[in-house]
Design a protein around this motif. Structure first.
Motif, PDB file in Angstrom:
ATOM      1  N   VAL A 145       0.785  -1.175  -0.144  1.00 20.87           N
ATOM      2  CA  VAL A 145       0.082   0.019  -0.102  1.00 20.87           C
ATOM      3  C   VAL A 145       0.734   1.269  -0.054  1.00 20.87           C
ATOM      4  CG1 VAL A 145      -1.733   1.537   1.308  1.00 20.87           C
ATOM      5  CG2 VAL A 145      -2.051  -1.206   1.124  1.00 20.87           C
ATOM      6  N   ARG A 146       1.942   1.215   0.652  1.00 21.71           N
ATOM      7  CA  ARG A 146       2.969   2.334   0.935  1.00 21.71           C
ATOM      8  C   ARG A 146       3.550   2.497  -0.726  1.00 21.71           C
ATOM      9  NH1 ARG A 146       5.121   1.045   4.936  1.00 21.71           N
ATOM     10  NH2 ARG A 146       6.776  -0.184   4.433  1.00 21.71           N
ATOM     11  N   ARG A 147       4.006   1.625  -1.084  1.00 20.42           N
ATOM     12  CA  ARG A 147       4.433   1.609  -2.572  1.00 20.42           C
ATOM     13  C   ARG A 147       3.349   2.067  -3.703  1.00 20.42           C
ATOM     14  NH1 ARG A 147       5.871  -4.097  -3.978  1.00 20.42           N
ATOM     15  NH2 ARG A 147       6.034  -3.334  -5.957  1.00 20.42           N
ATOM     16  N   LEU A 148       2.230   1.653  -3.425  1.00 17.29           N
ATOM     17  CA  LEU A 148       1.168   2.301  -4.464  1.00 17.29           C
ATOM     18  C   LEU A 148       1.024   3.770  -4.063  1.00 17.29           C
ATOM     19  CD1 LEU A 148      -1.296   1.783  -6.213  1.00 17.29           C
ATOM     20  CD2 LEU A 148      -2.658   1.190  -4.154  1.00 17.29           C
ATOM     21  N   GLY A 149       0.852   4.278  -2.646  1.00 11.03           N
ATOM     22  CA  GLY A 149       0.818   5.604  -2.475  1.00 11.03           C
ATOM     23  C   GLY A 149       2.152   6.403  -3.114  1.00 11.03           C
ATOM     24  N   TRP A 150       3.155   6.127  -2.976  1.00 14.35           N
ATOM     25  CA  TRP A 150       4.474   6.733  -3.701  1.00 14.35           C
ATOM     26  C   TRP A 150       4.097   6.594  -5.223  1.00 14.35           C
ATOM     27  CZ3 TRP A 150       8.278   3.083  -0.798  1.00 14.35           C
ATOM     28  CH2 TRP A 150       8.480   3.805   0.264  1.00 14.35           C
ATOM     29  N   ALA A 151       3.521   5.607  -5.780  1.00 13.20           N
ATOM     30  CA  ALA A 151       3.369   5.613  -7.214  1.00 13.20           C
ATOM     31  C   ALA A 151       2.267   6.428  -7.835  1.00 13.20           C
ATOM     32  CB  ALA A 151       3.274   4.159  -7.706  1.00 13.20           C
ATOM     33  N   LEU A 152       1.146   6.824  -6.859  1.00 15.56           N
ATOM     34  CA  LEU A 152       0.308   7.636  -7.198  1.00 15.56           C
ATOM     35  C   LEU A 152       0.785   9.135  -6.675  1.00 15.56           C
ATOM     36  CD1 LEU A 152      -2.804   5.585  -5.769  1.00 15.56           C
ATOM     37  CD2 LEU A 152      -2.364   5.934  -8.182  1.00 15.56           C
ATOM     38  N   SER A 193       1.965  11.679  -8.028  1.00 12.77           N
ATOM     39  CA  SER A 193       1.594  12.689  -8.943  1.00 12.77           C
ATOM     40  C   SER A 193       0.234  13.114  -9.045  1.00 12.77           C
ATOM     41  CB  SER A 193       2.006  12.418 -10.459  1.00 12.77           C
ATOM     42  OG  SER A 193       1.044  11.393 -10.875  1.00 12.77           O
ATOM     43  N   LEU A 194      -0.564  12.540  -8.254  1.00 11.96           N
ATOM     44  CA  LEU A 194      -2.111  12.502  -8.098  1.00 11.96           C
ATOM     45  C   LEU A 194      -2.292  13.702  -6.786  1.00 11.96           C
ATOM     46  CD1 LEU A 194      -3.941   9.299  -8.663  1.00 11.96           C
ATOM     47  CD2 LEU A 194      -3.210  11.140 -10.432  1.00 11.96           C
ATOM     48  N   PRO A 195      -3.405  14.392  -7.084  1.00 13.03           N
ATOM     49  CA  PRO A 195      -3.831  15.269  -5.832  1.00 13.03           C
ATOM     50  C   PRO A 195      -3.995  14.504  -4.624  1.00 13.03           C
ATOM     51  CG  PRO A 195      -4.889  16.002  -7.902  1.00 13.03           C
ATOM     52  CD  PRO A 195      -4.087  14.578  -8.447  1.00 13.03           C
ATOM     53  N   VAL A 196      -3.728  14.830  -3.489  1.00 13.01           N
ATOM     54  CA  VAL A 196      -3.916  14.144  -2.176  1.00 13.01           C
ATOM     55  C   VAL A 196      -5.324  13.521  -2.242  1.00 13.01           C
ATOM     56  CG1 VAL A 196      -4.046  14.371   0.081  1.00 13.01           C
ATOM     57  CG2 VAL A 196      -1.991  15.520  -1.093  1.00 13.01           C
ATOM     58  N   ARG A 197      -6.214  14.174  -2.388  1.00  9.67           N
ATOM     59  CA  ARG A 197      -7.584  13.689  -2.233  1.00  9.67           C
ATOM     60  C   ARG A 197      -7.718  12.392  -3.113  1.00  9.67           C
ATOM     61  NH1 ARG A 197     -13.294  16.317  -3.903  1.00  9.67           N
ATOM     62  NH2 ARG A 197     -14.618  14.802  -2.861  1.00  9.67           N
ATOM     63  N   GLU A 198      -7.469  12.509  -4.482  1.00  5.12           N
ATOM     64  CA  GLU A 198      -7.855  11.404  -5.352  1.00  5.12           C
ATOM     65  C   GLU A 198      -6.880  10.217  -4.733  1.00  5.12           C
ATOM     66  OE1 GLU A 198      -7.655  12.475  -9.372  1.00  5.12           O
ATOM     67  OE2 GLU A 198      -8.219  14.287  -9.130  1.00  5.12           O
ATOM     68  N   ARG A 199      -5.751  10.520  -4.286  1.00  2.00           N
ATOM     69  CA  ARG A 199      -4.664   9.452  -3.906  1.00  2.00           C
ATOM     70  C   ARG A 199      -5.273   8.974  -2.789  1.00  2.00           C
ATOM     71  NH1 ARG A 199       0.039  12.302  -3.368  1.00  2.00           N
ATOM     72  NH2 ARG A 199      -0.414  12.920  -1.383  1.00  2.00           N
ATOM     73  N   ASP A 200      -5.799   9.446  -2.003  1.00  2.60           N
ATOM     74  CA  ASP A 200      -6.150   8.883  -0.560  1.00  2.60           C
ATOM     75  C   ASP A 200      -7.403   8.076  -0.934  1.00  2.60           C
ATOM     76  OD1 ASP A 200      -4.448  10.149   0.788  1.00  2.60           O
ATOM     77  OD2 ASP A 200      -5.522  11.925   1.674  1.00  2.60           O
ATOM     78  N   ASP A 201      -8.314   8.732  -1.846  1.00  3.11           N
ATOM     79  CA  ASP A 201      -9.489   7.899  -2.133  1.00  3.11           C
ATOM     80  C   ASP A 201      -9.227   6.450  -2.874  1.00  3.11           C
ATOM     81  OD1 ASP A 201     -11.151   9.707  -1.516  1.00  3.11           O
ATOM     82  OD2 ASP A 201     -11.601  10.561  -3.226  1.00  3.11           O
ATOM     83  N   ILE A 202      -8.294   6.308  -3.832  1.00  3.16           N
ATOM     84  CA  ILE A 202      -7.612   5.196  -4.148  1.00  3.16           C
ATOM     85  C   ILE A 202      -7.009   4.423  -3.229  1.00  3.16           C
ATOM     86  CG2 ILE A 202      -6.027   4.274  -6.036  1.00  3.16           C
ATOM     87  CD1 ILE A 202      -6.700   6.793  -7.721  1.00  3.16           C
ATOM     88  N   LEU A 203      -6.334   4.905  -2.446  1.00  2.00           N
ATOM     89  CA  LEU A 203      -5.525   3.890  -1.321  1.00  2.00           C
ATOM     90  C   LEU A 203      -6.831   3.374  -0.581  1.00  2.00           C
ATOM     91  CD1 LEU A 203      -2.578   5.987  -0.575  1.00  2.00           C
ATOM     92  CD2 LEU A 203      -2.535   3.983  -1.647  1.00  2.00           C
ATOM     93  N   ARG A 204      -7.841   4.209  -0.203  1.00  3.02           N
ATOM     94  CA  ARG A 204      -8.633   3.599   0.844  1.00  3.02           C
ATOM     95  C   ARG A 204      -9.664   2.611  -0.030  1.00  3.02           C
ATOM     96  NH1 ARG A 204     -10.106   8.176   2.531  1.00  3.02           N
ATOM     97  NH2 ARG A 204     -11.295   8.672   0.996  1.00  3.02           N
ATOM     98  N   GLU A 205      -9.900   2.895  -1.227  1.00  4.09           N
ATOM     99  CA  GLU A 205     -10.683   1.764  -1.905  1.00  4.09           C
ATOM    100  C   GLU A 205     -10.075   0.526  -2.137  1.00  4.09           C
ATOM    101  OE1 GLU A 205     -13.806   1.548  -3.378  1.00  4.09           O
ATOM    102  OE2 GLU A 205     -14.393   3.414  -2.034  1.00  4.09           O
ATOM    103  N   THR A 206      -8.595   0.793  -2.456  1.00  2.00           N
ATOM    104  CA  THR A 206      -7.767  -0.542  -2.867  1.00  2.00           C
ATOM    105  C   THR A 206      -7.631  -1.365  -1.461  1.00  2.00           C
ATOM    106  OG1 THR A 206      -6.557   0.591  -4.437  1.00  2.00           O
ATOM    107  CG2 THR A 206      -5.539  -1.197  -3.727  1.00  2.00           C
ATOM    108  N   ARG A 207      -7.290  -0.578  -0.339  1.00  2.00           N
ATOM    109  CA  ARG A 207      -7.063  -1.195   0.917  1.00  2.00           C
ATOM    110  C   ARG A 207      -8.687  -2.022   1.159  1.00  2.00           C
ATOM    111  NH1 ARG A 207      -3.519  -0.800   5.107  1.00  2.00           N
ATOM    112  NH2 ARG A 207      -3.990  -2.521   6.710  1.00  2.00           N
ATOM    113  N   SER A 208      -9.693  -1.418   0.762  1.00  2.00           N
ATOM    114  CA  SER A 208     -10.879  -1.904   1.169  1.00  2.00           C
ATOM    115  C   SER A 208     -11.232  -3.355   0.339  1.00  2.00           C
ATOM    116  CB  SER A 208     -12.075  -1.001   1.166  1.00  2.00           C
ATOM    117  OG  SER A 208     -13.405  -1.679   1.150  1.00  2.00           O
ATOM    118  N   HIS A 209     -10.925  -3.336  -0.975  1.00  2.00           N
ATOM    119  CA  HIS A 209     -11.033  -4.508  -1.867  1.00  2.00           C
ATOM    120  C   HIS A 209     -10.182  -5.483  -1.219  1.00  2.00           C
ATOM    121  CE1 HIS A 209     -13.405  -2.778  -4.720  1.00  2.00           C
ATOM    122  NE2 HIS A 209     -12.775  -1.745  -4.851  1.00  2.00           N
TER     123      HIS A 209
END
Length: 193
Positions: free
Chosen positions: A11-18, A20-36
């Motif tokens: 998840v940390r590597r995913l956050g680093w790879a994301l 370039s995205l705005p913080v809100r979008e990055r956090d949404d993707i991380l939250r959804e992915t973690r949930s899945h």
């Protein structure tokens, strides 16, 4: 390394790879992915199997980044944004590379046309489309009596028409190609090399 540590690392590597995205979008993707991931593990699937299904974090992130960049470029409809989207993918897609080559050729044609108009304004007697004994060419001739100028004052409206055609062709090309390059769920993402 425990499963929890392995998950946190992915998840940390995913956050680093994301990044370039705005913080809100990055956090949404991380939250959804973690949930899945948590849902799949709760169903009894091994964490390693779940993470293998997602693939490397960097590749998984690339899908989101590509999709967001595609929608931003298509949403703005600015030729510069569309061209930048294509240029950023030229190293991973033959379609993007070929499109970029066509755009560069259109740009060269436009630059030559603008140059010819400028030269015609600066030196109208020696600049134009010339035909003589040695053949024809577009440019400046030393001795205007040695050839016949075919366009004369028509160089200006023809140049305007040519520049309009270049702009329209470039826009149509980009409008056609960018949706083709946009990531689709049914098309696997290639691992960057």
């Amino acid at each position: 390394m425990t499963e929890q540590q392995r998950l946190e690392q992915w998840v940390r590597r995913l956050g680093w790879a994301l990044g370039s995205l705005p913080v809100r979008e990055r956090d949404d993707i991380l939250r959804e992915t973690r949930s899945h991931i948590d849902d799949r593990v709760a169903e009894g699937v091994a964490l390693e199997t779940v993470l293998q299904g997602f693939g490397p974090a960097e590749r998984y992130a690339r899908q989101f980044i590509d999709e967001i960049e595609a929608y931003e470029a298509l949403g703005s409809q600015r030729a510069a944004d569309l061209a930048l989207f294509v240029a950023n993918r030229a190293h991973r897609s033959g379609v993007a590379a070929f499109t970029l080559l066509l755009l560069l050729l259109l740009g060269v044609l436009a630059a030559i046309t603008v140059l010819m108009v400028g030269l015609k304004i600066y030196d109208p007697v020696h600049t134009g489309l010339w035909v003589g004994q040695g053949g024809g060419f577009v440019g400046i001739i030393d001795d205007a009596a040695a050839g016949r100028e075919l366009m004369g004052p028509w160089l200006f409206p023809i140049s305007a028409l040519l520049l309009t055609l270049v702009a329209v062709c470039g826009r149509l090309l980009l409008s056609f190609v960018v949706p083709l390059l946009k990531p689709r769920p049914d098309r696997p993402v290639k691992e960057p090399t």
